[in-house]
Design a protein around this motif. Sequence first.
Motif, PDB file in Angstrom:
ATOM      1  N   VAL A   1       0.830  -1.199   0.000  1.00 43.25           N
ATOM      2  CA  VAL A   1       0.000   0.000   0.000  1.00 43.25           C
ATOM      3  C   VAL A   1       0.870   1.257   0.000  1.00 43.25           C
ATOM      4  CG1 VAL A   1      -1.939   1.151   1.162  1.00 43.25           C
ATOM      5  CG2 VAL A   1      -1.718  -1.318   1.290  1.00 43.25           C
ATOM      6  N   GLN A   2       2.164   1.094   0.273  1.00 43.74           N
ATOM      7  CA  GLN A   2       3.084   2.231   0.264  1.00 43.74           C
ATOM      8  C   GLN A   2       3.039   2.970  -1.072  1.00 43.74           C
ATOM      9  OE1 GLN A   2       7.189   1.291   1.241  1.00 43.74           O
ATOM     10  NE2 GLN A   2       7.932   3.097   0.165  1.00 43.74           N
ATOM     11  N   VAL A   3       2.859   2.241  -2.158  1.00 42.31           N
ATOM     12  CA  VAL A   3       2.801   2.856  -3.484  1.00 42.31           C
ATOM     13  C   VAL A   3       1.650   3.858  -3.554  1.00 42.31           C
ATOM     14  CG1 VAL A   3       2.471   2.421  -5.944  1.00 42.31           C
ATOM     15  CG2 VAL A   3       3.820   0.831  -4.571  1.00 42.31           C
ATOM     16  N   VAL A   4       0.489   3.468  -3.035  1.00 44.25           N
ATOM     17  CA  VAL A   4      -0.686   4.344  -3.055  1.00 44.25           C
ATOM     18  C   VAL A   4      -0.446   5.573  -2.184  1.00 44.25           C
ATOM     19  CG1 VAL A   4      -3.146   4.511  -2.549  1.00 44.25           C
ATOM     20  CG2 VAL A   4      -2.197   2.368  -3.438  1.00 44.25           C
ATOM     21  N   TYR A   5       0.053   5.356  -0.965  1.00 45.13           N
ATOM     22  CA  TYR A   5       0.326   6.475  -0.065  1.00 45.13           C
ATOM     23  C   TYR A   5       1.306   7.463  -0.690  1.00 45.13           C
ATOM     24  CZ  TYR A   5      -1.824   3.858   3.825  1.00 45.13           C
ATOM     25  OH  TYR A   5      -2.690   3.196   4.645  1.00 45.13           O
ATOM     26  N   ALA A   6       2.407   6.949  -1.237  1.00 46.16           N
ATOM     27  CA  ALA A   6       3.449   7.809  -1.801  1.00 46.16           C
ATOM     28  C   ALA A   6       2.914   8.632  -2.970  1.00 46.16           C
ATOM     29  CB  ALA A   6       4.642   6.966  -2.256  1.00 46.16           C
ATOM     30  N   ALA A   7       2.117   7.998  -3.821  1.00 48.32           N
ATOM     31  CA  ALA A   7       1.545   8.707  -4.969  1.00 48.32           C
ATOM     32  C   ALA A   7       0.607   9.827  -4.513  1.00 48.32           C
ATOM     33  CB  ALA A   7       0.798   7.726  -5.867  1.00 48.32           C
ATOM     34  N   ILE A   8      -0.208   9.548  -3.496  1.00 47.69           N
ATOM     35  CA  ILE A   8      -1.136  10.558  -2.971  1.00 47.69           C
ATOM     36  C   ILE A   8      -0.363  11.708  -2.331  1.00 47.69           C
ATOM     37  CG2 ILE A   8      -2.901  11.008  -1.225  1.00 47.69           C
ATOM     38  CD1 ILE A   8      -3.926   8.161  -1.689  1.00 47.69           C
TER      39      ILE A   8
ATOM     40  N   ALA B   1       2.699  12.694  -2.941  1.00 44.90           N
ATOM     41  CA  ALA B   1       3.400  13.455  -3.971  1.00 44.90           C
ATOM     42  C   ALA B   1       2.439  14.335  -4.758  1.00 44.90           C
ATOM     43  CB  ALA B   1       4.135  12.500  -4.918  1.00 44.90           C
ATOM     44  N   SER B   2       1.236  13.832  -5.009  1.00 43.55           N
ATOM     45  CA  SER B   2       0.240  14.598  -5.752  1.00 43.55           C
ATOM     46  C   SER B   2      -0.242  15.804  -4.946  1.00 43.55           C
ATOM     47  CB  SER B   2      -0.947  13.701  -6.106  1.00 43.55           C
ATOM     48  OG  SER B   2      -1.952  14.432  -6.776  1.00 43.55           O
ATOM     49  N   VAL B   3      -0.506  15.604  -3.660  1.00 46.71           N
ATOM     50  CA  VAL B   3      -1.048  16.673  -2.811  1.00 46.71           C
ATOM     51  C   VAL B   3       0.026  17.678  -2.400  1.00 46.71           C
ATOM     52  CG1 VAL B   3      -2.136  17.173  -0.585  1.00 46.71           C
ATOM     53  CG2 VAL B   3      -2.912  15.221  -1.938  1.00 46.71           C
ATOM     54  N   LEU B   4       1.200  17.179  -1.995  1.00 51.89           N
ATOM     55  CA  LEU B   4       2.230  18.051  -1.415  1.00 51.89           C
ATOM     56  C   LEU B   4       3.242  18.568  -2.434  1.00 51.89           C
ATOM     57  CD1 LEU B   4       2.894  16.007   1.859  1.00 51.89           C
ATOM     58  CD2 LEU B   4       1.428  18.015   1.570  1.00 51.89           C
ATOM     59  N   LEU B   5       3.463  17.834  -3.514  1.00 49.04           N
ATOM     60  CA  LEU B   5       4.454  18.251  -4.510  1.00 49.04           C
ATOM     61  C   LEU B   5       3.827  18.616  -5.851  1.00 49.04           C
ATOM     62  CD1 LEU B   5       7.222  15.535  -3.875  1.00 49.04           C
ATOM     63  CD2 LEU B   5       7.064  17.829  -2.893  1.00 49.04           C
ATOM     64  N   ASP B   6       2.499  18.514  -5.919  1.00 48.02           N
ATOM     65  CA  ASP B   6       1.764  18.825  -7.164  1.00 48.02           C
ATOM     66  C   ASP B   6       2.212  17.961  -8.344  1.00 48.02           C
ATOM     67  OD1 ASP B   6       0.209  20.863  -5.981  1.00 48.02           O
ATOM     68  OD2 ASP B   6       1.833  22.315  -6.253  1.00 48.02           O
ATOM     69  N   GLU B   7       2.623  16.727  -8.063  1.00 48.34           N
ATOM     70  CA  GLU B   7       2.983  15.823  -9.154  1.00 48.34           C
ATOM     71  C   GLU B   7       1.723  15.344  -9.868  1.00 48.34           C
ATOM     72  OE1 GLU B   7       5.452  12.526  -8.203  1.00 48.34           O
ATOM     73  OE2 GLU B   7       7.242  13.755  -7.906  1.00 48.34           O
ATOM     74  N   ILE B   8       1.785  15.330 -11.178  1.00 47.79           N
ATOM     75  CA  ILE B   8       0.652  14.876 -11.986  1.00 47.79           C
ATOM     76  C   ILE B   8       0.851  13.401 -12.316  1.00 47.79           C
ATOM     77  CG2 ILE B   8      -0.600  15.157 -14.159  1.00 47.79           C
ATOM     78  CD1 ILE B   8       0.284  18.075 -14.163  1.00 47.79           C
ATOM     79  N   ILE B   9      -0.140  12.601 -12.000  1.00 44.40           N
ATOM     80  CA  ILE B   9      -0.070  11.162 -12.252  1.00 44.40           C
ATOM     81  C   ILE B   9      -0.940  10.836 -13.453  1.00 44.40           C
ATOM     82  CG2 ILE B   9      -0.373   8.861 -11.268  1.00 44.40           C
ATOM     83  CD1 ILE B   9      -0.212  10.134  -8.514  1.00 44.40           C
ATOM     84  N   SER B  10      -0.323  10.353 -14.527  1.00 46.41           N
ATOM     85  CA  SER B  10      -1.080  10.041 -15.748  1.00 46.41           C
ATOM     86  C   SER B  10      -1.872   8.753 -15.570  1.00 46.41           C
ATOM     87  CB  SER B  10      -0.123   9.906 -16.934  1.00 46.41           C
ATOM     88  OG  SER B  10       0.704   8.762 -16.790  1.00 46.41           O
ATOM     89  N   ILE B  11      -2.837   8.556 -16.453  1.00 46.81           N
ATOM     90  CA  ILE B  11      -3.671   7.350 -16.392  1.00 46.81           C
ATOM     91  C   ILE B  11      -2.837   6.105 -16.658  1.00 46.81           C
ATOM     92  CG2 ILE B  11      -4.311   7.524 -18.833  1.00 46.81           C
ATOM     93  CD1 ILE B  11      -6.506   6.257 -15.900  1.00 46.81           C
ATOM     94  N   ASN B  12      -1.804   6.229 -17.516  1.00 52.14           N
ATOM     95  CA  ASN B  12      -0.928   5.087 -17.792  1.00 52.14           C
ATOM     96  C   ASN B  12      -0.147   4.668 -16.542  1.00 52.14           C
ATOM     97  OD1 ASN B  12      -1.772   5.244 -20.411  1.00 52.14           O
ATOM     98  ND2 ASN B  12       0.262   5.082 -21.307  1.00 52.14           N
TER      99      ASN B  12
END
Length: 285
Positions: free
Chosen positions: A243-250, A252-263
């Motif tokens: 589940v670390q993958v999900v947490y890290a992505a969230i 990064a998206s919220v705090l670093l404004d990283e955009i996660i593509s659908i791919n």
Amino acid sequence: MQHSREGLIAVHLSVVIFAFTALFSKLIDLPALEITLYRSVFAVAAIAAYMAYKKQSYLLKRRQDYYMAAVLGILLATHWVSYFYAMQVSSVAVGVIALYTYPVITVFLEPLFHGEKPHAVDIVSSFAVLFGIYLIVPSFSLDDSTMIGVLSGVFSALMMSLRNIMQRRYFSGYSASQALFYQAIVVVLVLFTFTDIAISTIESEQWWLLLLLGIVFTALPHTLFAHGLIHLKAKTAGLIACVQVVYAAIFASVLLDEIISINIIIGGAIVVSAAMFESLPKKKI
């Protein structure tokens, strides 16, 4: 029941902290090698204090164990540096997803230490991971930052797999704190010879982040995870760790404004699913 709940809390908390650890690859304005070096210095100090509090021995039982600790430390150094580099050149999501190819890599490497062959179902998992990586990488060119990030992340996963297998097989007689203490010392000694950034040039804000990374986001989660393993089965802890993958992505998206593509989302889901599958117990035929 109480011990099981305690183990679940410890492992879940460690996974959340590990996920947040990935953000430091972007927050600290230093190369991955220097981040790993100073992270390890603070981690060694924190673990040494913890071992003193727990009255654990600083000495190993046999001379050959020191040689094994050196090998494990070199693998850990390579794993940490390549992991942070993967996220620096691409994104946190890509780096963490690539790292979680390690359960599949492990099922191929571990039988080699026992003279066995991988199971057919593990080969299917590996193809699933390859397909997931294929979806994530937009261009199979070394000029593409995502491609470099994936390659570095998978290499980090390989180093992590080797370290975990060898530690379980040759260093299991020691506590997690003792193992990490010696390995982190080796990380410092090895990386110190390669660093070319003067300490005086590092700003005070960066030092505070490095201190936070070394103590709160390195020594603490490793200790919590090891404590959780006392009360939980390894397969349970492994599934939670995915589940670390999900947490890290969230994060990064919220705090670093990283955009996660659908791919990346689809490819990441495939890789994590394969990792979770390989963390499940296999029925003997």
